[in-house]
Enzyme design. Structure first.
Site, mmCIF file in Angstrom:
data_model
loop_
_atom_site.group_PDB
_atom_site.id
_atom_site.type_symbol
_atom_site.label_atom_id
_atom_site.label_comp_id
_atom_site.label_asym_id
_atom_site.label_seq_id
_atom_site.Cartn_x
_atom_site.Cartn_y
_atom_site.Cartn_z
ATOM 1 N N HIS A 266 31.698 -22.234 -28.232
ATOM 2 C CA HIS A 266 31.644 -20.722 -27.147
ATOM 3 C C HIS A 266 30.101 -21.341 -27.293
ATOM 4 O O HIS A 266 29.501 -20.909 -25.759
ATOM 5 C CB HIS A 266 32.065 -20.550 -26.923
ATOM 6 C CG HIS A 266 32.071 -18.814 -27.652
ATOM 7 N ND1 HIS A 266 32.551 -19.038 -28.222
ATOM 8 C CD2 HIS A 266 31.431 -18.081 -26.726
ATOM 9 C CE1 HIS A 266 31.850 -18.274 -28.742
ATOM 10 N NE2 HIS A 266 31.292 -16.997 -27.619
HETATM 11 C C1 UD1 Z 1 30.976 -13.891 -23.366
HETATM 12 C C2 UD1 Z 1 29.892 -13.091 -24.287
HETATM 13 C C3 UD1 Z 1 29.992 -13.335 -25.789
HETATM 14 C C4 UD1 Z 1 31.192 -13.751 -26.201
HETATM 15 C C5 UD1 Z 1 31.993 -14.188 -25.306
HETATM 16 C C6 UD1 Z 1 33.302 -14.718 -26.009
HETATM 17 C C7 UD1 Z 1 27.847 -12.038 -23.104
HETATM 18 C C8 UD1 Z 1 26.605 -12.264 -22.933
HETATM 19 N N1 UD1 Z 1 28.364 -13.166 -23.746
HETATM 20 O O1 UD1 Z 1 30.208 -15.164 -23.238
HETATM 21 O O2 UD1 Z 1 28.889 -12.919 -26.804
HETATM 22 O O3 UD1 Z 1 31.034 -13.812 -27.428
HETATM 23 O O4 UD1 Z 1 32.480 -14.044 -23.737
HETATM 24 O O5 UD1 Z 1 34.302 -15.093 -24.864
HETATM 25 O O6 UD1 Z 1 28.063 -10.954 -22.497
HETATM 26 N N2 UD1 Z 1 34.073 -18.631 -17.041
HETATM 27 C C9 UD1 Z 1 35.238 -18.311 -17.165
HETATM 28 N N3 UD1 Z 1 36.717 -18.043 -16.179
HETATM 29 C C10 UD1 Z 1 35.871 -16.150 -17.142
HETATM 30 C C11 UD1 Z 1 34.867 -15.841 -17.380
HETATM 31 C C12 UD1 Z 1 34.737 -16.721 -17.124
HETATM 32 O O7 UD1 Z 1 35.607 -19.774 -16.170
HETATM 33 O O8 UD1 Z 1 36.921 -15.386 -17.384
HETATM 34 C C13 UD1 Z 1 33.233 -19.150 -17.617
HETATM 35 C C14 UD1 Z 1 32.256 -18.938 -15.994
HETATM 36 O O9 UD1 Z 1 32.031 -20.589 -15.944
HETATM 37 C C15 UD1 Z 1 30.932 -18.384 -16.811
HETATM 38 C C16 UD1 Z 1 31.488 -18.812 -18.193
HETATM 39 O O10 UD1 Z 1 32.644 -18.964 -18.542
HETATM 40 O O11 UD1 Z 1 29.889 -18.836 -16.028
HETATM 41 C C17 UD1 Z 1 30.188 -18.079 -19.073
HETATM 42 O O12 UD1 Z 1 30.950 -16.610 -19.193
HETATM 43 P P1 UD1 Z 1 30.487 -15.173 -19.126
HETATM 44 O O13 UD1 Z 1 30.694 -14.076 -19.625
HETATM 45 O O14 UD1 Z 1 28.860 -15.499 -18.746
HETATM 46 O O15 UD1 Z 1 30.223 -15.791 -21.193
HETATM 47 P P2 UD1 Z 1 30.458 -16.703 -22.632
HETATM 48 O O16 UD1 Z 1 30.559 -17.199 -22.387
HETATM 49 O O17 UD1 Z 1 32.302 -16.023 -21.903
#
Ligand code: UD1
Length: 375
Positions: A213
């Site tokens: 991811h």
């Molecule tokens: C976040 C953490 C990362 C961790 C990961 C575990 C940061 C910088 N990153 O990354 O360290 O390893 O979580 O999963 O804090 N999204 C959904 N549903 C959700 C949440 C997110 O669909 O419930 C999608 C959205 O499109 C979002 C993308 O995932 O833009 C990324 O989510 P985000 O929380 O920004 O970072 P992660 O890549 O999940």
């Protein structure tokens, strides 16, 4: 001990398994009041709700519902909303004595910043880890959090060395071990009862688990495509299970790689899984391929070979003592590691000291200044 009011913050999936054992250990302390705040950085059922159920964690007392967004926007929303929570204080009046944050996600850093600016001391669980790679958002979160919090709870010796080198005074440092491994050992028997293997038509010990991811692996078409090629090739010898993070799913479709993956019949593509099904899979896997920080540690504790698709790691003990090997996003290195696992020539590891299921009680000792009350 005087009464203690703790504001405990979680935000994203890897936070939940670190906070759950701590909340459980604190239940033995009637003088300690815990208020659980969920920032809502992760909000999907499979990335958030299911963990509260499976980890037996109380529902959040306060939800900030910040949701997804660019780093600045997401961080700013946590800062603004968590500041208000701290200013209001606990429902029965007074103010919080301390904030507890875990891990290295945006919510960890933002909550720390809001608290310290208001003069509320912060304890950081999983302090001191450094990848020395400032292109990783988590590294920035770790540096900012550790530089301003006053209680640094460390999971492995390299973390202590890093914090000493950065000049943190000795009385702020506590080597407590790995609290995420508390959860793992606690729930392993329950995970073993799941029937996910039969549902997926795979045999324990005869498949690999893949998670990817990180932006460095999934945000560029060429990199992601090459990694998927190796996985598709490997799946001809070893079936693979691939629970796909929303970011990765989006990228696979955006780069037109979905059909190639769907054609690989020995790769089971799944949505993100809950804790128990995932642990059922990882604990009986032949190999794990991942870019997750937590999974590097879990595979070391489980004694399962782990090929880590990263150029560096903030968790060096998993490579030096554990079962992990860094393969970057180099398809040849990944292939070589997979070959060694399949041929039975992959290195052996061992479980680090203080990854013993008792880290939460050592954290409670640091927080309260006292040993656990006798039952
Ligand atoms: C976040 C953490 C990362 C961790 C990961 C575990 C940061 C910088 N990153 O990354 O360290 O390893 O979580 O999963 O804090 N999204 C959904 N549903 C959700 C949440 C997110 O669909 O419930 C999608 C959205 O499109 C979002 C993308 O995932 O833009 C990324 O989510 P985000 O929380 O920004 O970072 P992660 O890549 O999940």
């Amino acid at each position: 001990m005087a009464d203690l009011r703790l504001a405990c913050v979680v935000g994203a999936r890897p936070n939940f398994m670190k906070m759950a054992p701590l909340l459980r250990a604190l239940e033995a302390w009637p003088e300690v009041q815990t208020v659980l705040i969920h920032t809502g950085q992760h909000y999907d059922k499979n990335l958030s709700d299911i963990f509260f159920e499976e980890l037996g964690m109380k529902r959040p007392d306060i939800s900030l519902e910040v949701g997804s967004g660019k780093h600045g926007a997401q961080t700013a929303r946590v800062l603004e909303r968590f500041e208000e929570v701290l200013e209001k204080g606990p429902v029965d009046g007074g103010s919080y004595d301390r904030v507890v944050v875990v891990g290295d996600v945006n919510s960890t850093m933002a909550a720390t910043l809001a608290a310290v600016k208001l003069g509320v001391p912060v304890a950081h669980v999983e302090a001191g880890l450094r990848s020395f790679d400032r292109e990783m958002p988590e590294e920035i979160n770790r540096l900012v959090t550790d530089s301003i919090c006053d209680m640094l709870l460390v999971s492995e010796p390299a973390g202590l060395e890093n914090l000493r080198r950065e000049g943190h005074p000795e009385d702020r440092l506590h080597l407590v071990g790995n609290v995420m491994i508390d959860t793992l050992f606690w729930l392993l028997p329950k995970a073993k009862d799941r029937d996910i293997h039969s549902k997926l038509g795979i045999q324990p010990g005869q498949y690999g688990v893949v998670t990817l991811h990180r932006p460095s692996n999934v945000d560029q078409a060429e990199t992601l495509s090459h990694l998927l090629d190796v996985l598709i090739e490997t799946s001809r010898d070893l079936p693979l299970v691939f629970p796909i993070h929303p970011r990765t799913k989006h990228r696979i479709e955006q780069f037109g790689l979905g059909d190639r993956l769907r054609d690989a019949k020995s790769i089971s593509q799944l949505p993100p899984l809950g804790y128990l099904d995932f642990l059922a899979l990882t604990s009986a896997a032949k190999v794990i391929v991942t870019d997750s920080g937590g999974l590097q540690e879990e595979s070391t504790a489980l004694d399962i070979p782990c090929l880590t698709a990263r150029a560096n790691t903030e968790r060096p003990i998993t490579v030096e003592q554990g079962t992990s090997t860094l393969v970057g996003n180099d398809p040849a290195k990944l292939q070589q590691g997979l070959r060694q696992v399949i041929d039975g020539t992959y290195k052996k590891g061992s479980c680090p000291e203080l990854w013993d299921g008792q880290a939460a009680s050592r954290i409670v000792q640091a927080l309260t200044g006292e040993s656990a009350p006798a039952n």
